[in-house]
Design a protein around this motif. Sequence first.
Motif, PDB file in Angstrom:
ATOM      1  N   TRP A  88       0.828  -1.191   0.000  1.00 56.91           N
ATOM      2  CA  TRP A  88       0.000   0.000   0.000  1.00 56.91           C
ATOM      3  C   TRP A  88       0.869   1.250   0.000  1.00 56.91           C
ATOM      4  O   TRP A  88       2.057   1.202   0.341  1.00 56.91           O
ATOM      5  CB  TRP A  88      -0.890   0.030   1.242  1.00 56.91           C
ATOM      6  N   ALA A  89       0.271   2.402  -0.336  1.00 57.62           N
ATOM      7  CA  ALA A  89       0.972   3.676  -0.230  1.00 57.62           C
ATOM      8  C   ALA A  89       1.374   3.895   1.226  1.00 57.62           C
ATOM      9  O   ALA A  89       0.582   3.700   2.138  1.00 57.62           O
ATOM     10  CB  ALA A  89       0.069   4.809  -0.710  1.00 57.62           C
ATOM     11  N   THR A  90       2.619   4.289   1.444  1.00 56.95           N
ATOM     12  CA  THR A  90       3.106   4.444   2.812  1.00 56.95           C
ATOM     13  C   THR A  90       3.495   5.864   3.147  1.00 56.95           C
ATOM     14  O   THR A  90       3.784   6.169   4.290  1.00 56.95           O
ATOM     15  CB  THR A  90       4.348   3.561   3.033  1.00 56.95           C
ATOM     16  N   GLY A  91       3.550   6.743   2.151  1.00 60.92           N
ATOM     17  CA  GLY A  91       3.961   8.116   2.399  1.00 60.92           C
ATOM     18  C   GLY A  91       5.460   8.295   2.413  1.00 60.92           C
ATOM     19  O   GLY A  91       5.968   9.382   2.691  1.00 60.92           O
ATOM     20  N   SER A  92       6.235   7.245   2.105  1.00 62.38           N
ATOM     21  CA  SER A  92       7.685   7.355   2.070  1.00 62.38           C
ATOM     22  C   SER A  92       8.133   7.819   0.690  1.00 62.38           C
ATOM     23  O   SER A  92       7.335   7.994  -0.225  1.00 62.38           O
ATOM     24  CB  SER A  92       8.324   6.001   2.388  1.00 62.38           C
ATOM     25  N   ASP A  93       9.438   8.013   0.527  1.00 62.05           N
ATOM     26  CA  ASP A  93       9.980   8.400  -0.771  1.00 62.05           C
ATOM     27  C   ASP A  93      10.157   7.201  -1.688  1.00 62.05           C
ATOM     28  O   ASP A  93      10.465   7.355  -2.869  1.00 62.05           O
ATOM     29  CB  ASP A  93      11.344   9.089  -0.588  1.00 62.05           C
ATOM     30  N   ASP A  94       9.970   6.011  -1.158  1.00 61.28           N
ATOM     31  CA  ASP A  94      10.126   4.808  -1.965  1.00 61.28           C
ATOM     32  C   ASP A  94       8.869   4.583  -2.809  1.00 61.28           C
ATOM     33  O   ASP A  94       7.797   5.099  -2.495  1.00 61.28           O
ATOM     34  CB  ASP A  94      10.352   3.581  -1.073  1.00 61.28           C
ATOM     35  N   PRO A  95       8.991   3.784  -3.873  1.00 56.41           N
ATOM     36  CA  PRO A  95       7.779   3.412  -4.614  1.00 56.41           C
ATOM     37  C   PRO A  95       6.791   2.736  -3.672  1.00 56.41           C
ATOM     38  O   PRO A  95       7.175   1.971  -2.794  1.00 56.41           O
ATOM     39  CB  PRO A  95       8.311   2.423  -5.667  1.00 56.41           C
ATOM     40  N   ASP A  96       5.501   3.072  -3.814  1.00 52.73           N
ATOM     41  CA  ASP A  96       4.554   2.509  -2.869  1.00 52.73           C
ATOM     42  C   ASP A  96       3.322   1.991  -3.589  1.00 52.73           C
ATOM     43  O   ASP A  96       3.254   1.984  -4.804  1.00 52.73           O
ATOM     44  CB  ASP A  96       4.182   3.518  -1.781  1.00 52.73           C
ATOM     45  N   GLY A  97       2.320   1.523  -2.774  1.00 48.33           N
ATOM     46  CA  GLY A  97       1.171   0.773  -3.261  1.00 48.33           C
ATOM     47  C   GLY A  97       0.391   1.495  -4.328  1.00 48.33           C
ATOM     48  O   GLY A  97       0.567   2.670  -4.541  1.00 48.33           O
ATOM     49  N   ALA A  98      -0.511   0.747  -5.014  1.00 45.99           N
ATOM     50  CA  ALA A  98      -0.851  -0.649  -4.739  1.00 45.99           C
ATOM     51  C   ALA A  98      -0.072  -1.600  -5.640  1.00 45.99           C
ATOM     52  O   ALA A  98       0.257  -1.262  -6.773  1.00 45.99           O
ATOM     53  CB  ALA A  98      -2.345  -0.855  -4.956  1.00 45.99           C
ATOM     54  N   GLY A  99       0.221  -2.807  -5.109  1.00 47.38           N
ATOM     55  CA  GLY A  99       1.015  -3.759  -5.841  1.00 47.38           C
ATOM     56  C   GLY A  99       0.221  -4.502  -6.897  1.00 47.38           C
ATOM     57  O   GLY A  99      -0.972  -4.758  -6.730  1.00 47.38           O
ATOM     58  N   GLY A 100       0.889  -4.862  -7.993  1.00 48.36           N
ATOM     59  CA  GLY A 100       0.252  -5.564  -9.096  1.00 48.36           C
ATOM     60  C   GLY A 100       0.686  -7.010  -9.195  1.00 48.36           C
ATOM     61  O   GLY A 100       1.067  -7.635  -8.202  1.00 48.36           O
ATOM     62  N   ILE A 101       0.644  -7.559 -10.414  1.00 50.11           N
ATOM     63  CA  ILE A 101       0.970  -8.960 -10.666  1.00 50.11           C
ATOM     64  C   ILE A 101       2.028  -9.037 -11.756  1.00 50.11           C
ATOM     65  O   ILE A 101       1.879  -8.443 -12.823  1.00 50.11           O
ATOM     66  CB  ILE A 101      -0.280  -9.753 -11.097  1.00 50.11           C
ATOM     67  N   ASP A 102       3.113  -9.759 -11.486  1.00 48.39           N
ATOM     68  CA  ASP A 102       4.198  -9.953 -12.442  1.00 48.39           C
ATOM     69  C   ASP A 102       4.049 -11.318 -13.112  1.00 48.39           C
ATOM     70  O   ASP A 102       3.693 -12.304 -12.463  1.00 48.39           O
ATOM     71  CB  ASP A 102       5.561  -9.881 -11.747  1.00 48.39           C
ATOM     72  N   LEU A 103       4.355 -11.380 -14.397  1.00 49.65           N
ATOM     73  CA  LEU A 103       4.262 -12.605 -15.174  1.00 49.65           C
ATOM     74  C   LEU A 103       5.658 -13.072 -15.570  1.00 49.65           C
ATOM     75  O   LEU A 103       6.474 -12.276 -16.041  1.00 49.65           O
ATOM     76  CB  LEU A 103       3.412 -12.391 -16.429  1.00 49.65           C
ATOM     77  N   TYR A 104       5.910 -14.382 -15.408  1.00 51.16           N
ATOM     78  CA  TYR A 104       7.214 -14.973 -15.712  1.00 51.16           C
ATOM     79  C   TYR A 104       7.049 -16.206 -16.590  1.00 51.16           C
ATOM     80  O   TYR A 104       6.155 -17.030 -16.361  1.00 51.16           O
ATOM     81  CB  TYR A 104       7.940 -15.401 -14.430  1.00 51.16           C
ATOM     82  N   ASP A 105       7.929 -16.340 -17.561  1.00 52.01           N
ATOM     83  CA  ASP A 105       8.047 -17.575 -18.334  1.00 52.01           C
ATOM     84  C   ASP A 105       8.888 -18.540 -17.514  1.00 52.01           C
ATOM     85  O   ASP A 105      10.056 -18.284 -17.239  1.00 52.01           O
ATOM     86  CB  ASP A 105       8.723 -17.274 -19.671  1.00 52.01           C
ATOM     87  N   VAL A 106       8.270 -19.661 -17.101  1.00 49.57           N
ATOM     88  CA  VAL A 106       8.998 -20.676 -16.325  1.00 49.57           C
ATOM     89  C   VAL A 106       8.955 -22.012 -17.061  1.00 49.57           C
ATOM     90  O   VAL A 106       8.973 -23.071 -16.439  1.00 49.57           O
ATOM     91  CB  VAL A 106       8.426 -20.816 -14.892  1.00 49.57           C
ATOM     92  N   SER A 107       8.893 -21.947 -18.402  1.00 47.30           N
ATOM     93  CA  SER A 107       8.931 -23.186 -19.180  1.00 47.30           C
ATOM     94  C   SER A 107      10.205 -23.954 -18.891  1.00 47.30           C
ATOM     95  O   SER A 107      10.230 -25.183 -18.930  1.00 47.30           O
ATOM     96  CB  SER A 107       8.794 -22.890 -20.670  1.00 47.30           C
ATOM     97  N   ASP A 108      11.293 -23.228 -18.611  1.00 43.13           N
ATOM     98  CA  ASP A 108      12.499 -23.820 -18.027  1.00 43.13           C
ATOM     99  C   ASP A 108      12.557 -23.328 -16.592  1.00 43.13           C
ATOM    100  O   ASP A 108      12.951 -22.187 -16.334  1.00 43.13           O
ATOM    101  CB  ASP A 108      13.752 -23.391 -18.786  1.00 43.13           C
ATOM    102  N   PRO A 109      12.126 -24.148 -15.620  1.00 42.32           N
ATOM    103  CA  PRO A 109      12.031 -23.664 -14.237  1.00 42.32           C
ATOM    104  C   PRO A 109      13.367 -23.262 -13.637  1.00 42.32           C
ATOM    105  O   PRO A 109      13.393 -22.565 -12.617  1.00 42.32           O
ATOM    106  CB  PRO A 109      11.423 -24.854 -13.482  1.00 42.32           C
ATOM    107  N   THR A 110      14.470 -23.662 -14.254  1.00 46.02           N
ATOM    108  CA  THR A 110      15.779 -23.259 -13.740  1.00 46.02           C
ATOM    109  C   THR A 110      16.167 -21.854 -14.196  1.00 46.02           C
ATOM    110  O   THR A 110      17.107 -21.275 -13.658  1.00 46.02           O
ATOM    111  CB  THR A 110      16.881 -24.241 -14.180  1.00 46.02           C
TER     112      THR A 110
END
Length: 477
Positions: A302-324
């Motif tokens: 969530w948004a925290t009021g800090s100088d860092d990137p803040d909320g709201a968080g999303g969803i990242d997609l990864y290709d894991v066809s090779d799980p290594t």
Amino acid sequence: MRRRSFLRTGLAAGVALSVSATAATGAPAATQDSTSNVSSTPQDATPSSYEPLGRVEIDRAAETVVGDDGEIAYVATTTGFATVDVSDPADPTVLAREGGITVDGTPLIEILDVEVDGDRLVVPGPANPTSAEVFYGFCCYDVSDPADPTTAIDPYETGFHIHNCYLEGDRLFVVSNGPPPAANELVIFDLGDDTVTERGRWSLLDYDSTWEDLYWLARYVHDVYVQDDIAYLPFWNAGTYLVDVSDPDAPAYVSHVVDPELDRDEQRTLDDETAQFSLPGNDHYAAVDDTGDLMAVGREAWATGSDDPDGAGGIDLYDVSDPTEPTRRASIDAPAADDESYRGGTWTTAHNFELRNGRLYSAWYQGGVKIHDVSDPADPTELAAWRDAETTGFWTARILDPETAFVASSTDVIPKAGTTGELVTFPTDPDSGDTESDSSDGGAIGESIPGFTAATGATGLAGGMVGAAWLRRRLRS
């Protein structure tokens, strides 16, 4: 561990816990090729023709899972669970409500996750540590008759709180967390022959022991999902780890993904709330599609009021066809809100979701539910969305039948929000013009079980709105 018989009594719900943040080191971590961001459709752009199919009130609803045939949903309700007939998505009907579970007179509280496979339902708790006298462990039910769940295995006492778990056949995968000297780890149990046997354990410290000197919530393993002998473990700011569990007695590291913007040394200087709530980081829930080639990782912040990137968080997609060698393909942004702060804002951060047949079905608390086409993971496309931030806060989205409907549980435990506790069904067809059927309104908020509220005094530690792992289920015939 002791196994104890249990009785049912009335009981009030308990308090919740948090997870927190740091960064991971080590390799191999995910590469960042072909990464893009996708913004969600604004609420006023959502087609008005896309509406719920049906809904039914379930007070204090949390995680929902669906049985193998896609006709029964099982809903965690903080002090128990409910079974719901969803064979007609336009008319979901509660079949049974089990509440006030006790084991030898000791209550099992804060049940935020349930897991089902075949005729077996696992009910774990509490989701977070507390100084109250409660039962730490899980109960198993026979749900061959979902209208009349019965005890299947004696309750099993773990001695640690269970934030989430995953059930596959006779194997139960449980996340275990705690302050030092406890190690945040995956614990594997065998439930064969209606007995419980602990098999193996795997900890982040097994891979990188330098995490041991950091705050334990910074490396909290929040959830677990298992497919094709690989466990997917989000360790908050340490990233998401892929672990080979083909030998349950000796789980082994495969690979991991971690946000490249995280700086482990900087994380040491953050105050607890900023570390727990702000982006980057905060891997909360991870799962793969039915092929095992695409992994999604949700971030809860969530948004925290800090100088860092803040909320709201999303969803990242990864290709894991090779799980290594996981490769990041794209990120889906969370729905926007005027106030995205944790305390008193509109919660639109990613929560739980399901990947199936090239689609992502996701829940975003007060940001509603969404369907994305992720058949091209580098270019996800939003197909449909529905949102009513005033009355619904969705915990999870689960498929009933890919051709017809999915189900989402709305929770009434978001602090300072008027959201209702209910189970809502939606069409999987983005062009559906069906409208929701008549149903009762959800109940008002009772005692708040917060997402990340800090508990004080003897009531426990900081709390975390949690997500749950979901099951791989066969399609309806």
